[in-house]
Enzyme design. Structure first.
Site, short mmCIF file in Angstrom:
data_model
loop_
_atom_site.label_atom_id
_atom_site.label_comp_id
_atom_site.label_asym_id
_atom_site.label_seq_id
_atom_site.Cartn_x
_atom_site.Cartn_y
_atom_site.Cartn_z
N LYS A 179 -34.58 -57.98 37.69
CA LYS A 179 -35.41 -57.07 38.48
C LYS A 179 -35.52 -55.69 37.83
O LYS A 179 -36.40 -54.90 38.16
CB LYS A 179 -34.86 -56.96 39.90
N SER B 5 -22.54 -57.06 39.27
CA SER B 5 -21.78 -56.38 40.33
C SER B 5 -22.41 -55.02 40.64
O SER B 5 -23.31 -54.57 39.94
CB SER B 5 -20.34 -56.17 39.85
N GLY C 242 -10.59 -42.35 42.23
CA GLY C 242 -10.23 -43.60 41.56
C GLY C 242 -9.85 -43.36 40.12
O GLY C 242 -10.68 -42.94 39.31
N ILE D 257 -13.55 -46.42 35.01
CA ILE D 257 -14.69 -45.50 35.05
C ILE D 257 -14.21 -44.07 35.26
O ILE D 257 -14.66 -43.14 34.57
CB ILE D 257 -15.68 -45.92 36.16
N ASP E 104 -19.63 -61.02 36.22
CA ASP E 104 -19.03 -60.22 37.29
C ASP E 104 -19.17 -60.87 38.67
O ASP E 104 -18.44 -60.51 39.59
CB ASP E 104 -19.70 -58.83 37.36
N HIS F 201 -2.33 -51.63 3.51
CA HIS F 201 -1.69 -50.32 3.64
C HIS F 201 -2.57 -49.25 3.01
O HIS F 201 -3.12 -49.48 1.94
CB HIS F 201 -0.34 -50.34 2.93
P1 FAD Z 1 -24.71 -57.24 34.85
O1 FAD Z 1 -24.56 -56.61 33.53
O2 FAD Z 1 -24.38 -56.43 36.05
O3 FAD Z 1 -26.20 -57.76 34.93
C1 FAD Z 1 -26.71 -58.31 36.08
C2 FAD Z 1 -28.21 -58.15 36.08
O4 FAD Z 1 -28.73 -58.95 37.14
C3 FAD Z 1 -28.70 -56.75 36.36
O5 FAD Z 1 -29.55 -56.31 35.32
C4 FAD Z 1 -29.49 -56.85 37.67
O6 FAD Z 1 -30.66 -56.05 37.67
C5 FAD Z 1 -29.84 -58.32 37.70
N1 FAD Z 1 -30.04 -58.87 39.05
C6 FAD Z 1 -29.21 -58.83 40.10
N2 FAD Z 1 -29.71 -59.50 41.14
C7 FAD Z 1 -30.91 -59.98 40.74
C8 FAD Z 1 -31.93 -60.76 41.37
N3 FAD Z 1 -31.80 -61.22 42.61
N4 FAD Z 1 -33.05 -61.03 40.66
C9 FAD Z 1 -33.20 -60.59 39.38
N5 FAD Z 1 -32.26 -59.88 38.75
C10 FAD Z 1 -31.13 -59.57 39.41
N6 FAD Z 1 -17.33 -53.71 30.37
C11 FAD Z 1 -16.80 -53.84 29.14
O7 FAD Z 1 -16.42 -54.94 28.74
N7 FAD Z 1 -16.66 -52.75 28.31
C12 FAD Z 1 -17.04 -51.51 28.69
O8 FAD Z 1 -16.91 -50.56 27.92
C13 FAD Z 1 -17.59 -51.35 29.98
N8 FAD Z 1 -17.99 -50.13 30.40
C14 FAD Z 1 -18.57 -50.01 31.64
C15 FAD Z 1 -18.94 -48.74 32.06
C16 FAD Z 1 -19.51 -48.56 33.30
C17 FAD Z 1 -19.94 -47.17 33.74
C18 FAD Z 1 -19.72 -49.69 34.14
C19 FAD Z 1 -20.38 -49.52 35.48
C20 FAD Z 1 -19.34 -50.94 33.75
C21 FAD Z 1 -18.74 -51.11 32.49
N9 FAD Z 1 -18.31 -52.36 32.04
C22 FAD Z 1 -17.74 -52.49 30.81
C23 FAD Z 1 -18.45 -53.57 32.87
C24 FAD Z 1 -19.69 -54.38 32.41
O9 FAD Z 1 -20.83 -53.56 32.53
C25 FAD Z 1 -19.85 -55.62 33.27
O10 FAD Z 1 -18.65 -56.37 33.25
C26 FAD Z 1 -20.97 -56.48 32.73
O11 FAD Z 1 -22.20 -55.76 32.73
C27 FAD Z 1 -21.15 -57.74 33.57
O12 FAD Z 1 -22.18 -58.50 33.05
P2 FAD Z 1 -23.04 -59.49 33.96
O13 FAD Z 1 -23.99 -60.13 33.01
O14 FAD Z 1 -22.15 -60.34 34.76
O15 FAD Z 1 -23.83 -58.57 34.98
P1 NAI Z 2 -11.13 -49.89 38.64
O1 NAI Z 2 -10.76 -51.08 39.42
O2 NAI Z 2 -10.90 -49.88 37.19
O3 NAI Z 2 -10.36 -48.63 39.21
C1 NAI Z 2 -10.47 -48.23 40.55
C2 NAI Z 2 -9.34 -47.30 40.87
O4 NAI Z 2 -9.61 -46.72 42.12
C3 NAI Z 2 -7.99 -48.00 40.97
O5 NAI Z 2 -7.03 -47.26 40.27
C4 NAI Z 2 -7.72 -48.02 42.46
O6 NAI Z 2 -6.34 -47.99 42.78
C5 NAI Z 2 -8.42 -46.75 42.91
N1 NAI Z 2 -8.86 -46.72 44.31
C6 NAI Z 2 -9.36 -47.74 45.04
N2 NAI Z 2 -9.70 -47.30 46.28
C7 NAI Z 2 -9.40 -45.97 46.29
C8 NAI Z 2 -9.56 -44.96 47.26
N3 NAI Z 2 -10.06 -45.22 48.46
N4 NAI Z 2 -9.17 -43.70 46.95
C9 NAI Z 2 -8.64 -43.42 45.71
N5 NAI Z 2 -8.48 -44.35 44.77
C10 NAI Z 2 -8.89 -45.60 45.03
O7 NAI Z 2 -12.66 -49.61 39.02
P2 NAI Z 2 -13.77 -48.67 38.34
O8 NAI Z 2 -13.12 -47.60 37.55
O9 NAI Z 2 -14.70 -48.32 39.43
O10 NAI Z 2 -14.49 -49.67 37.36
C11 NAI Z 2 -15.03 -50.89 37.85
C12 NAI Z 2 -14.90 -51.96 36.84
O11 NAI Z 2 -15.86 -51.80 35.81
C13 NAI Z 2 -13.57 -51.97 36.11
O12 NAI Z 2 -12.57 -52.62 36.86
C14 NAI Z 2 -13.91 -52.73 34.87
O13 NAI Z 2 -13.88 -54.10 35.16
C15 NAI Z 2 -15.33 -52.30 34.59
N6 NAI Z 2 -15.34 -51.24 33.59
C16 NAI Z 2 -14.83 -51.52 32.35
C17 NAI Z 2 -14.77 -50.57 31.39
C18 NAI Z 2 -14.19 -50.92 30.07
O14 NAI Z 2 -14.04 -52.10 29.78
N7 NAI Z 2 -13.86 -49.94 29.24
C19 NAI Z 2 -15.27 -49.21 31.61
C20 NAI Z 2 -15.79 -49.02 32.95
C21 NAI Z 2 -15.82 -50.01 33.87
#
Ligand code: FAD
Ligand code: NAI
Length: 476
Positions: free
Chosen positions: A40, A154, A189, A193, A322, A455
């Site tokens: 979407k 997600s 949190g 993130i 996710d 190294h």
């Molecule tokens: P998504 O990437 O969420 O893709 C789902 C897609 O489905 C979306 O584009 C959405 O528009 C579409 N969609 C949903 N419902 C519908 C529908 N009904 N019809 C059509 N389309 C639809 N993970 C890492 O491994 N490394 C990182 O550094 C990392 N950094 C992150 C930083 C942030 C700020 C965030 C928020 C997440 C981060 N993540 C990271 C997590 C990572 O983004 C997710 O784990 C990953 O995107 C999941 O992939 P996915 O394909 O399951 O879903």
């Molecule tokens: P997170 O699960 O990593 O961290 C959430 C934190 O919020 C936890 O420490 C938890 O104890 C705390 N928390 C929960 N409820 C709370 C409350 N009411 N008040 C205060 N603290 C609270 O979730 P986040 O940071 O939102 O990221 C979501 C997910 O996205 C991650 O779990 C990860 O899977 C993915 N992600 C991965 C990245 C990477 O791979 N580098 C970068 C960013 C996101």
């Protein structure tokens, strides 16, 4: 707009073009399937490319360069005067990176003859997907396939009483495009993130306070790594309020007044700030898919339940990424996408969930694979610990500002098999790959210790930690 390709019949329809969906679509096409992918969002790449992994890493890199120029370079004898921030250019660069990569996926779709549909998908029955244009103006289009793969990802979890407006109270998406550096950013949190984006804005000059409900940060990481990270981030200026809960938020003239109190109960107090980032976790997104109508079972947290071949409770409907249980990481989604379609094509597949690495891209980075020490203790496993500090690694000393951090390897006490590895230090995210591979091949600590490591490299710290787990390290 719904793309009006002439074809409406496919072997596979993938819903969601994130790292799970787009990778699955490409692999399925490589295996000879006729594939459609519906998203979407106007651009491909999902959360990860558009508002997740990539823009956050672009800003982490840029902000790290800012810190480097303003402080670290002087230690190397490189004098830089009048360092100043051009936030607009920094944000513009991030957008360009995202634009280039999402277009790259469009190119790959074309190359692999994958038909892309832009619009919201609803599964109206097994094998049938209705695509509605996001603007609601174009006509709906019905497409069919033998199999449907749900990869809808997600969304951010909401916090009661703290309503996200993406201006003063933002989710990660808003925190990637603040028009100005906040004076005071409160992050709710202390997870992935919160720490990554908190680091970005702290490096650019914001006062950052992280409010965490638990008594520690990054709960998924090994305790020792989390403690080291806590110390280091505090040194960098981030403030932490652990064991604290947020009970409400009120808009004020200058920003937001957050009410917080001890998690265990106690006196409330107010935190004044100009921006709040809510980052308390993410939850599976299945809205509008029509899962209930067709009988796809989800668990009590909303995750789609699947078997070992990623098949849901309904034949012909699969799910990955996710939206199913497991770590919410892009590479986990990708790996599942590949295995799911390979199994649809009659091949066998398997994912070792114990060997999926996780990285927090703070400075220094923290990376982990396999069991944490706490998990081994809880499971009553007899294990040995091998640790090696970067302080004793020549490359870290030669290139680093302060060579904080360590590599920690956990090995079975009897078999010497590597059960888990945890790194905090420079380039930890790259280095963990060696340990993920070792675990995938069921390597012992001795196997790693006896592998020649160039190294001087940071990876020699991995070798020395393995030596420490198996026998004795040399350089400490
Ligand atoms: P998504 O990437 O969420 O893709 C789902 C897609 O489905 C979306 O584009 C959405 O528009 C579409 N969609 C949903 N419902 C519908 C529908 N009904 N019809 C059509 N389309 C639809 N993970 C890492 O491994 N490394 C990182 O550094 C990392 N950094 C992150 C930083 C942030 C700020 C965030 C928020 C997440 C981060 N993540 C990271 C997590 C990572 O983004 C997710 O784990 C990953 O995107 C999941 O992939 P996915 O394909 O399951 O879903
Ligand atoms: P997170 O699960 O990593 O961290 C959430 C934190 O919020 C936890 O420490 C938890 O104890 C705390 N928390 C929960 N409820 C709370 C409350 N009411 N008040 C205060 N603290 C609270 O979730 P986040 O940071 O939102 O990221 C979501 C997910 O996205 C991650 O779990 C990860 O899977 C993915 N992600 C991965 C990245 C990477 O791979 N580098 C970068 C960013 C996101």
């Amino acid at each position: 707009m719904v793309d009006t390709g002439s074809d409406t019949e496919f072997d596979l329809i993938v819903i969601g073009a994130g790292p799970g969906g787009y990778v699955a679509a490409i692999r399925a096409a490589q295996l000879g399937m006729k594939v459609a992918c519906v998203d979407k969002r106007g651009t491909l790449g999902g959360t990860c490319l558009n508002v997740g992994c990539i823009p956050s890493k672009a800003l982490l890199q840029s902000s790290e360069k800012f810190v480097e120029a303003s402080t670290h370079l002087a230690n190397h004898g490189v004098k830089v005067t009048k360092v100043s921030l051009d936030l607009k250019t920094m944000l513009g660069r991030k957008d360009k990176v995202v634009d280039g990569l999402t277009k790259g996926i469009a190119f790959l779709f074309k190359k692999n003859k994958i038909q892309s549909f832009t619009g919201a998908a609803r599964i109206s029955g097994p094998g049938t997907v209705v695509v509605s244009a996001s603007n609601g103006k174009s006509a709906e289009q019905t497409i069919t396939a033998k199999n449907i793969l749900i990869a809808t990802g997600s969304e951010s979890m909401k916090l009661l009483g703290v309503d996200v407006d993406e201006k003063k109270i933002v989710s990660s998406t808003g925190a990637l495009e603040l028009a100005a550096v906040p004076k005071h950013l409160v992050v709710i949190g202390g997870g992935y993130i919160g720490l990554e984006l908190g680091s970005v804005w702290s490096r650019l000059g914001a006062k950052v306070t992280v409010v965490e409900f638990l008594d520690r940060i990054v709960p998924a990481m090994d305790t020792e790594v989390a403690e080291e990270m806590f110390k280091t981030l505090r040194k960098q200026g981030l403030e932490f309020r652990l064991s604290t809960k947020v009970t409400g938020a009120e808009n004020t003239k200058s920003g937001v007044a957050l009410t917080v109190e001890p998690a265990a109960g106690g006196d409330a107090e107010t935190l004044e700030c100009d921006v709040v980032l809510v980052s308390i976790g993410r939850r599976p997104f299945t809205e509008g898919l029509g899962l209930d109508d067709i009988g796809v079972v989800t668990d009590n947290r909303g995750f789609i339940q699947v078997d070992n071949s990623f098949k849901s409770s309904v034949d012909g409907i699969f799910a990955i990424g996710d939206v199913i249980p497991g770590p919410m990481l892009a590479h986990k989604a990708e790996d599942e996408g590949v295995v799911a379609v390979e199994m649809m094509a009659g091949q066998s597949g398997h994912i070792d969930y114990n060997a999926i690495p996780a990285v927090v891209y703070t400075a220094p980075e923290a990376a982990s694979v396999g069991a944490t020490e706490q998990q081994l203790k809880d499971d009553g496993v007899d294990y040995r610990v091998g640790k090696f500090p970067f302080m004793a690694n020549s490359r870290a000393r030669a290139s680093g500002e302060d060579s904080t951090g360590f590599v920690k390897i956990l090995a079975d006490a009897k078999t010497d098999r590597v059960l888990g590895a945890h790194i905090i230090g420079p380039d930890a995210g790259t280095m963990i790959a060696e340990l993920a591979l070792a675990m995938e091949f069921s390597a012992s600590a001795e196997d790693i210790a006896r592998t020649s490591h160039a190294h001087p490299t940071l990876n020699e710290a991995v070798k020395e930690a393995a030596m420490a787990a198996w026998s004795k390290p040399i350089h400490i």
